[in-house]
Write a protein that holds these residues in place. Structure first.
Motif, PDB file in Angstrom:
ATOM      1  N   GLN A  20       0.821  -1.217   0.000  1.00  0.00           N
ATOM      2  CA  GLN A  20       0.000   0.000   0.000  1.00  0.00           C
ATOM      3  C   GLN A  20       0.847   1.256   0.000  1.00  0.00           C
ATOM      4  O   GLN A  20       0.543   2.234  -0.698  1.00  0.00           O
ATOM      5  CB  GLN A  20      -0.933  -0.007   1.214  1.00  0.00           C
ATOM      6  N   LEU A  21       1.944   1.236   0.803  1.00  0.00           N
ATOM      7  CA  LEU A  21       2.786   2.433   0.871  1.00  0.00           C
ATOM      8  C   LEU A  21       3.468   2.689  -0.470  1.00  0.00           C
ATOM      9  O   LEU A  21       3.539   3.834  -0.935  1.00  0.00           O
ATOM     10  CB  LEU A  21       3.834   2.286   1.993  1.00  0.00           C
ATOM     11  N   LEU A  22       3.963   1.586  -1.087  1.00  0.00           N
ATOM     12  CA  LEU A  22       4.611   1.752  -2.399  1.00  0.00           C
ATOM     13  C   LEU A  22       3.605   2.268  -3.425  1.00  0.00           C
ATOM     14  O   LEU A  22       3.890   3.145  -4.245  1.00  0.00           O
ATOM     15  CB  LEU A  22       5.212   0.428  -2.876  1.00  0.00           C
ATOM     16  N   GLN A  23       2.391   1.705  -3.320  1.00  0.00           N
ATOM     17  CA  GLN A  23       1.344   2.102  -4.265  1.00  0.00           C
ATOM     18  C   GLN A  23       0.989   3.586  -4.064  1.00  0.00           C
ATOM     19  O   GLN A  23       0.841   4.346  -5.032  1.00  0.00           O
ATOM     20  CB  GLN A  23       0.123   1.221  -4.030  1.00  0.00           C
ATOM     21  N   ALA A  24       0.892   4.024  -2.787  1.00  0.00           N
ATOM     22  CA  ALA A  24       0.570   5.425  -2.504  1.00  0.00           C
ATOM     23  C   ALA A  24       1.687   6.327  -3.042  1.00  0.00           C
ATOM     24  O   ALA A  24       1.421   7.388  -3.643  1.00  0.00           O
ATOM     25  CB  ALA A  24       0.400   5.617  -1.000  1.00  0.00           C
ATOM     26  N   ALA A  25       2.963   5.873  -2.832  1.00  0.00           N
ATOM     27  CA  ALA A  25       4.099   6.663  -3.323  1.00  0.00           C
ATOM     28  C   ALA A  25       4.032   6.782  -4.853  1.00  0.00           C
ATOM     29  O   ALA A  25       4.235   7.869  -5.424  1.00  0.00           O
ATOM     30  CB  ALA A  25       5.407   6.017  -2.891  1.00  0.00           C
ATOM     31  N   ALA A  26       3.704   5.640  -5.517  1.00  0.00           N
ATOM     32  CA  ALA A  26       3.612   5.648  -6.985  1.00  0.00           C
ATOM     33  C   ALA A  26       2.476   6.561  -7.434  1.00  0.00           C
ATOM     34  O   ALA A  26       2.587   7.279  -8.446  1.00  0.00           O
ATOM     35  CB  ALA A  26       3.393   4.223  -7.494  1.00  0.00           C
ATOM     36  N   ALA A  27       1.366   6.569  -6.643  1.00  0.00           N
ATOM     37  CA  ALA A  27       0.221   7.429  -6.995  1.00  0.00           C
ATOM     38  C   ALA A  27       0.607   8.901  -6.881  1.00  0.00           C
ATOM     39  O   ALA A  27       0.238   9.742  -7.728  1.00  0.00           O
ATOM     40  CB  ALA A  27      -0.958   7.110  -6.075  1.00  0.00           C
ATOM     41  N   ILE A  28       1.390   9.241  -5.818  1.00  0.00           N
ATOM     42  CA  ILE A  28       1.842  10.630  -5.649  1.00  0.00           C
ATOM     43  C   ILE A  28       2.691  11.035  -6.854  1.00  0.00           C
ATOM     44  O   ILE A  28       2.518  12.104  -7.464  1.00  0.00           O
ATOM     45  CB  ILE A  28       2.648  10.791  -4.340  1.00  0.00           C
ATOM     46  N   LEU A  29       3.629  10.099  -7.204  1.00  0.00           N
ATOM     47  CA  LEU A  29       4.520  10.384  -8.337  1.00  0.00           C
ATOM     48  C   LEU A  29       3.710  10.596  -9.619  1.00  0.00           C
ATOM     49  O   LEU A  29       3.917  11.574 -10.377  1.00  0.00           O
ATOM     50  CB  LEU A  29       5.471   9.197  -8.509  1.00  0.00           C
ATOM     51  N   ALA A  30       2.698   9.684  -9.823  1.00  0.00           N
ATOM     52  CA  ALA A  30       1.867   9.788 -11.034  1.00  0.00           C
ATOM     53  C   ALA A  30       1.089  11.099 -11.037  1.00  0.00           C
ATOM     54  O   ALA A  30       1.000  11.800 -12.075  1.00  0.00           O
ATOM     55  CB  ALA A  30       0.907   8.600 -11.095  1.00  0.00           C
ATOM     56  N   ALA A  31       0.554  11.466  -9.843  1.00  0.00           N
ATOM     57  CA  ALA A  31      -0.227  12.714  -9.745  1.00  0.00           C
ATOM     58  C   ALA A  31       0.658  13.907 -10.096  1.00  0.00           C
ATOM     59  O   ALA A  31       0.262  14.791 -10.865  1.00  0.00           O
ATOM     60  CB  ALA A  31      -0.796  12.849  -8.329  1.00  0.00           C
ATOM     61  N   ALA A  32       1.888  13.894  -9.523  1.00  0.00           N
ATOM     62  CA  ALA A  32       2.796  15.027  -9.765  1.00  0.00           C
ATOM     63  C   ALA A  32       3.140  15.135 -11.249  1.00  0.00           C
ATOM     64  O   ALA A  32       3.044  16.226 -11.848  1.00  0.00           O
ATOM     65  CB  ALA A  32       4.067  14.842  -8.935  1.00  0.00           C
ATOM     66  N   VAL A  33       3.497  14.008 -11.850  1.00  0.00           N
ATOM     67  CA  VAL A  33       3.948  14.034 -13.254  1.00  0.00           C
ATOM     68  C   VAL A  33       2.793  14.402 -14.193  1.00  0.00           C
ATOM     69  O   VAL A  33       2.933  15.276 -15.056  1.00  0.00           O
ATOM     70  CB  VAL A  33       4.571  12.678 -13.653  1.00  0.00           C
ATOM     71  N   THR A  34       1.623  13.739 -13.972  1.00  0.00           N
ATOM     72  CA  THR A  34       0.494  14.015 -14.882  1.00  0.00           C
ATOM     73  C   THR A  34       0.027  15.462 -14.755  1.00  0.00           C
ATOM     74  O   THR A  34      -0.297  16.118 -15.762  1.00  0.00           O
ATOM     75  CB  THR A  34      -0.697  13.075 -14.613  1.00  0.00           C
ATOM     76  N   SER A  35      -0.002  16.000 -13.494  1.00  0.00           N
ATOM     77  CA  SER A  35      -0.452  17.396 -13.387  1.00  0.00           C
ATOM     78  C   SER A  35       0.597  18.321 -13.992  1.00  0.00           C
ATOM     79  O   SER A  35       0.281  19.332 -14.630  1.00  0.00           O
ATOM     80  CB  SER A  35      -0.764  17.761 -11.928  1.00  0.00           C
TER      81      SER A  35
END
Ligand code: ADP
Length: 543
Positions: A20-35
């Motif tokens: 879950q933590l890795l997934q949350a970290a990946a989601a943050i990264l994806a959010a940052a890059v896509t925005s």
């Protein structure tokens, strides 16, 4: 998902938390890059999806580590799949679908093939649904992504299975190890209990000479002996020869010697003393290394004291009998010298004389035996140069009348001249005894052969007969004091059972020995071996 043991539940929580933590970290990264790239089409939807992912991670972080409810373990990844679907729907070109790898890996590991199928179907359904949306272009990833996720989930499932199998094997092995340890401990307790229950001392000496394991009896018996420290008064088997500290059984055992049933006395003569019978054996080597030695000691004070008391009594009674016996025989000889005796009276006196002489021989034997045991190792010898041939020929001449009376032929043709140094008187006793036995226990008309020979530095005397021989069960006992074979005990052949014991003591006192080879029904061969000595007597103090 059947993790039931506490350690399995902890492992489950840990892997879900990591996931879950890795997934949350990946989601943050994806959010940052896509925005940053401006690829988000529907911000509200994207934030909701990402928010759900973080909430799921927070739920896992906050849930109890050892009591993670199984519905949370199932619901969280299912919710993640949907949340990632929302994020993917709001940013179609950002490749957010890769985030499904996290729930797919977890579901494959935790829920097996059913989980693999479930996650593949769910992801495929979401992708198909989103494919109808015109903002999604149908691309290779539309087909490859579900397949890749299915493969990831399957690999994760098999990896988990392998890990589980290895863990269960390890657990079985560790349980077996625990059982073996427990068995070994019980075995050790049992050995200790048994050792403590016996009344002989047992001690283990390491190859380095240290005292290792010992039992209670050892502690009891060894109080005041050299096994626990320097002891002032230690005596040999005769009870009077003092032993130096390095000659005591325990010192010898520590020095690496091995021996059987050695008698040793602790304490000064006349004081409260203790006799120990000590045996030292080598332990079997383990893995090629010396296993050390075990010392077994037994308190034989009572037996030894009783034995000595008996021997002293027998010796003093025999001694007292000797003087009157000599007088009886002397008077009988005087009486028999009278020519006026009636034949019947003469016959009676001759019987009385024969029996008195037998009694005198018996007394002499008993005194010889008790003298030998008092000296501990044997007789006090008076060696002098002598020819064994002369001794043997004299003995043959003396037994010849008795042999002739039974039709027994004595063949002494192979007796060679053999000058050596011996106690001629004692050796004559040995030859007399062997010849008289060969005649006494032979059949009528039998044959006795005597030989004397030199074999290198040994003088060998053999007395062979073709009589009934000795049964195998009795062969080992004929040199024991007072032993007589069953066949002769109730016969008219007289004997005390002391002759061979005395003969062996004499042979051993000369540094030699006596042995027997016999075959029932075919006769016996008694062999005396003595070390050959030339010139002047050299055993002046042999005892
Ligand atoms: P003894 O002759 O006084 O009985 P020994 O010590 O000389 O005592 O012999 C012990 C026993 O050994 C005898 O009683 C006999 O049974 C057996 N024995 C000795 N020599 C012979 C022999 N040559 N043949 C058969 N038995 C023998």
């Amino acid at each position: 998902m059947s993790g039931s043991s506490p350690s399995e539940r902890l492992g489950l929580h840990r892997s879900l938390l990591t996931n879950q933590l890795l997934q949350a970290a990946a989601a943050i990264l994806a959010a940052a890059v896509t925005s940053f790239l401006g690829q988000i089409q529907d911000v509200t939807l994207f934030v909701s999806g990402a928010g759900i992912v973080f909430t799921c991670a927070a739920v896992i972080v906050l849930s109890p580590r050892d009591r993670l409810p199984s519905w949370i373990a199932l619901a969280v990844p299912v919710i993640d799949v949907i949340a990632i679907g929302l994020m993917r729907g709001s940013a179609p070109v950002a490749g957010i679908g890769l985030l499904w790898a996290f729930p797919a890996i977890w579901i494959g590991a935790a829920f097996g093939i059913r989980g693999v199928i479930g996650v593949t179907v769910a992801v495929s359904a979401i992708i198909t649904y989103q494919a109808f949306d015109e903002s999604h272009r149908v691309a290779a990833s539309t087909f490859v992504l579900p397949f890749t996720l299915a493969a990831l989930a399957t690999m994760s499932h098999f990896a988990t299975q392998r890990t589980r199998a290895q863990r269960s094997l390890l657990e079985k092995q560790s349980a077996e190890l625990r059982r073996s340890l427990e068995r070994a401990r019980r075995q050790e307790d049992l050995v200790t209990e048994v050792l403590d229950a016996v009344d002989f001392g047992v001690i283990h000496i390491t190859p380095g000479g240290e005292f290792a394991v010992s039992n209670e009896a050892h502690a009891r018996l060894q109080a005041g002996t050299d096994a626990v420290g320097p002891s002032s008064a230690v005596f040999a088997a005769d009870g009077i020869t003092p032993l130096e500290s390095r000659q005591t059984p325990f010192a010898r055992a520590r020095a690496g010697e091995v021996f059987d049933g050695e008698l040793v006395w602790y304490g000064m003569p006349g004081e409260d003393r203790r006799a120990l019978n000590v045996t030292v054996r080598r332990l079997r080597p383990r893995d090629g290394a010396d296993g050390g030695r075990v010392v077994v000691s037994r308190d034989v004070t009572a037996e030894e004291t009783a034995l000595r008391a008996r021997e002293d009594l027998v010796a003093s009674v025999s001694h007292e009998l000797r003087t009157p016996l000599t007088s009886i025989i002397g008077y009988l000889e005087l009486a028999l010298d009278d020519d006026r005796l009636e034949p019947s009276t003469r016959e009676q006196l001759e019987i009385a004389e024969r029996n008195a002489i037998r009694l005198r021989e018996l007394v002499a034997d008993i005194l010889a035996v008790s003298a030998a045991s008092r000296h501990g190792v044997g007789f006090a010898l008076q060696p002098a140069p002598a020819d064994l041939e002369a001794i043997v020929r004299a003995a043959v001449t003396s037994v010849a009348p008795r042999a002739a009376a039974q039709g027994i032929e004595i063949d002494a043709s192979a007796v060679r001249s053999c000058p050596t140094v011996v106690d001629a008187h004692r050796l004559r006793q040995v030859v007399d005894n062997l010849l008289s036995n060969a005649v006494k226990y032979n059949r009528r008309g039998g044959r006795v052969t005597v030989t004397v020979d030199r074999e290198e530095d040994t003088v060998v005397l053999r007395v062979a007969d073709d009589g009934p021989g000795i049964s195998p069960s009795e062969q080992g006992r004929i040199f024991e004091r007072f032993f007589r074979a069953d066949a002769v005990r109730n016969s008219t052949v007289h004997g005390s059972g002391l002759g061979l014991a005395i003969s062996r003591d004499i042979a051993r006192a000369h540094g030699g020995d006596i042995t027997v080879a016999t075959q029932p029904g075919r006769g016996s061969v008694f062999t005396v071996r003595l070390p050959h000595k030339e010139g002047a007597a050299s055993w002046s103090s042999m005892s």
